[in-house]
Design a protein around this motif. Sequence first.
Motif, PDB file in Angstrom:
ATOM      1  N   TYR A  64      12.224 -38.725  -6.194  1.00 51.47           N
ATOM      2  CA  TYR A  64      10.963 -37.995  -6.312  1.00 51.47           C
ATOM      3  C   TYR A  64      10.257 -37.988  -4.964  1.00 51.47           C
ATOM      4  O   TYR A  64      10.489 -38.827  -4.097  1.00 51.47           O
ATOM      5  N   GLU A  65       9.351 -37.012  -4.802  1.00 49.40           N
ATOM      6  CA  GLU A  65       8.483 -36.930  -3.633  1.00 49.40           C
ATOM      7  C   GLU A  65       7.072 -36.605  -4.108  1.00 49.40           C
ATOM      8  O   GLU A  65       6.886 -36.096  -5.225  1.00 49.40           O
ATOM      9  N   THR A  66       6.084 -36.851  -3.265  1.00 48.29           N
ATOM     10  CA  THR A  66       4.714 -36.472  -3.569  1.00 48.29           C
ATOM     11  C   THR A  66       4.226 -35.344  -2.657  1.00 48.29           C
ATOM     12  O   THR A  66       3.096 -34.881  -2.807  1.00 48.29           O
ATOM     13  N   ASP A  67       5.065 -34.894  -1.741  1.00 50.41           N
ATOM     14  CA  ASP A  67       4.723 -33.802  -0.825  1.00 50.41           C
ATOM     15  C   ASP A  67       5.831 -32.761  -0.904  1.00 50.41           C
ATOM     16  O   ASP A  67       6.996 -33.036  -0.554  1.00 50.41           O
ATOM     17  N   TRP A  68       5.493 -31.545  -1.341  1.00 48.34           N
ATOM     18  CA  TRP A  68       6.515 -30.520  -1.532  1.00 48.34           C
ATOM     19  C   TRP A  68       7.200 -30.134  -0.222  1.00 48.34           C
ATOM     20  O   TRP A  68       8.356 -29.695  -0.212  1.00 48.34           O
ATOM     21  N   ILE A  82       9.966 -23.701  -8.419  1.00 52.96           N
ATOM     22  CA  ILE A  82       8.512 -23.841  -8.324  1.00 52.96           C
ATOM     23  C   ILE A  82       7.885 -23.739  -9.714  1.00 52.96           C
ATOM     24  O   ILE A  82       7.903 -22.668 -10.342  1.00 52.96           O
ATOM     25  N   VAL A  83       7.338 -24.856 -10.192  1.00 53.59           N
ATOM     26  CA  VAL A  83       6.705 -24.884 -11.517  1.00 53.59           C
ATOM     27  C   VAL A  83       5.282 -25.432 -11.401  1.00 53.59           C
ATOM     28  O   VAL A  83       4.795 -26.143 -12.275  1.00 53.59           O
ATOM     29  N   THR A  84       4.615 -25.043 -10.332  1.00 55.68           N
ATOM     30  CA  THR A  84       3.261 -25.492 -10.032  1.00 55.68           C
ATOM     31  C   THR A  84       2.245 -24.434 -10.454  1.00 55.68           C
ATOM     32  O   THR A  84       2.618 -23.299 -10.780  1.00 55.68           O
ATOM     33  N   ALA A  90       2.848 -18.807  -3.568  1.00 58.86           N
ATOM     34  CA  ALA A  90       3.171 -18.046  -2.356  1.00 58.86           C
ATOM     35  C   ALA A  90       3.503 -18.957  -1.180  1.00 58.86           C
ATOM     36  O   ALA A  90       4.528 -18.772  -0.515  1.00 58.86           O
ATOM     37  N   GLU A  91       2.664 -19.933  -0.910  1.00 58.65           N
ATOM     38  CA  GLU A  91       2.889 -20.811   0.238  1.00 58.65           C
ATOM     39  C   GLU A  91       4.223 -21.540   0.121  1.00 58.65           C
ATOM     40  O   GLU A  91       5.000 -21.610   1.088  1.00 58.65           O
ATOM     41  N   ILE A  92       4.505 -22.068  -1.062  1.00 61.04           N
ATOM     42  CA  ILE A  92       5.750 -22.824  -1.252  1.00 61.04           C
ATOM     43  C   ILE A  92       6.957 -21.899  -1.145  1.00 61.04           C
ATOM     44  O   ILE A  92       7.946 -22.215  -0.461  1.00 61.04           O
ATOM     45  N   ALA A  93       6.906 -20.748  -1.808  1.00 58.25           N
ATOM     46  CA  ALA A  93       8.054 -19.834  -1.820  1.00 58.25           C
ATOM     47  C   ALA A  93       8.362 -19.295  -0.431  1.00 58.25           C
ATOM     48  O   ALA A  93       9.535 -19.197  -0.033  1.00 58.25           O
ATOM     49  N   ILE A  94       7.347 -18.930   0.317  1.00 61.33           N
ATOM     50  CA  ILE A  94       7.570 -18.392   1.664  1.00 61.33           C
ATOM     51  C   ILE A  94       8.180 -19.462   2.569  1.00 61.33           C
ATOM     52  O   ILE A  94       9.129 -19.203   3.320  1.00 61.33           O
ATOM     53  N   ALA A  95       7.667 -20.691   2.468  1.00 60.43           N
ATOM     54  CA  ALA A  95       8.231 -21.786   3.269  1.00 60.43           C
ATOM     55  C   ALA A  95       9.674 -22.062   2.871  1.00 60.43           C
ATOM     56  O   ALA A  95      10.536 -22.302   3.729  1.00 60.43           O
ATOM     57  N   ALA A  96       9.959 -22.021   1.585  1.00 60.55           N
ATOM     58  CA  ALA A  96      11.332 -22.259   1.113  1.00 60.55           C
ATOM     59  C   ALA A  96      12.272 -21.174   1.594  1.00 60.55           C
ATOM     60  O   ALA A  96      13.411 -21.447   2.011  1.00 60.55           O
ATOM     61  N   ALA A  97      11.836 -19.923   1.537  1.00 61.48           N
ATOM     62  CA  ALA A  97      12.671 -18.815   2.001  1.00 61.48           C
ATOM     63  C   ALA A  97      12.980 -18.958   3.484  1.00 61.48           C
ATOM     64  O   ALA A  97      14.123 -18.756   3.927  1.00 61.48           O
ATOM     65  N   GLU A  98      11.966 -19.320   4.259  1.00 58.55           N
ATOM     66  CA  GLU A  98      12.176 -19.473   5.704  1.00 58.55           C
ATOM     67  C   GLU A  98      13.095 -20.643   6.020  1.00 58.55           C
ATOM     68  O   GLU A  98      13.727 -20.675   7.089  1.00 58.55           O
ATOM     69  N   ALA A  99      13.207 -21.588   5.073  1.00 56.71           N
ATOM     70  CA  ALA A  99      14.140 -22.709   5.245  1.00 56.71           C
ATOM     71  C   ALA A  99      15.521 -22.383   4.682  1.00 56.71           C
ATOM     72  O   ALA A  99      16.413 -23.250   4.683  1.00 56.71           O
TER      73      ALA A  99
END
Length: 387
Positions: A64-68, A82-84, A90-99
């Motif tokens: 587990y982590e506490t920071d996405w 993403i189930v937040t 948007a912020e999480i998905a864009i960062a994930a795509a760029e990774a």
Amino acid sequence: MTKRNNSIRIGMIGYQFMGKAHSHAYRDLPFYFDNPLTPELKVITGRNEDAVKVAKEKFGWEAYETDWRKVIERDDVDIVDIVTPNHTHAEIAIAAAEAGKHIITEKPLAMTVDEAKQMLSAVEKNGVKHMICHNYRFVPAVQFAKKLIDQGKIGRIFHYRANYLQDFIIDPNFPLVWRLKKEISGSGALGDIGAHSLDLARFLIGEFSEVTATMETFVKQRPIGEMTGGLSAKGDSSKMGEVTVDDAVAIIARFENGALGTFEATRFAGGNRNKNKFEINGEKGSIRWDMENMNNMEVYFADDNEGEQGFRLINCTEEVHPYAGAYWPAGHIIGYEHTFIHLIDEFLRGIAEDYQPAPNFEDGVRNQVLLEAIEKSTEERSWVKIK
């Protein structure tokens, strides 16, 4: 990123209601379906360390982590799930795509059309697969309804009639949780449950051309509180806050194919726990379906013999019905949780076979356009065309 033994490694952001549903789907998928990829539950994430630690053990995750952000940085994560709450998508998905991660996210896709378009641009630019979790598309009966419509069995469609009725916030003492705050959820019944009805309509009969709508907030203030799992919550009655989203929405719509649609979404329909239903009327027949009896579909065909016409009940559990052959003998019903298994199966097949599964971020953008048009119609008390 390399994968071992055709495995696909999952990092989940969030851990409550939908975290439980998605975790179950990943774990049960190999039991029922011969998917080319086997999910590995690598890491689950939540801000409450004690709670996410419990979820990690209960749902079967390795860590587990506490920071996405740490999940997205990991080399041993191929998919970000993403189930937040909605304002974080948007912020999480864009960062994930760029990774370079493949992405699946809960609905609605974003808070605004502009955000949704940015998310779609990010996944397309980075060449990753993407899905939005409109799981009701993956009910066997709904898939069978789609098959009948595509085969022309009910002919030209005249009406699409949908209701999504819940009652979990009807008590005025139900707390002011994140779902009731516009800055976090974007909208109330409209985006939470109405979005599902709109997506099903698009999936089954096609795109919208214009809408008009009205919305209402019945309880304007509530005790400050938080979700405690599922749709339960706890609050502090000594502290009150303003409800800033809709409790109910009523929509009239026209479709590009000429059909007329009516939609109602409310969380104030006493006695209705999760009544997600639709009826489609065409020149050759009609189809009815209700999530509270999800294995059954009612159909009417106008060419039945005189005196024998009427709705017939089909229990969509025979091997000829979509997905049903993976489970039990006919008549042995499946449940809500299996819709997520079907969705995850489609997502992983898209990754393994290099095609873009649906519903995806493009569907999310189209749905976001509808949500925004409905809100605009309510504000202007007018019809709004869908671009």
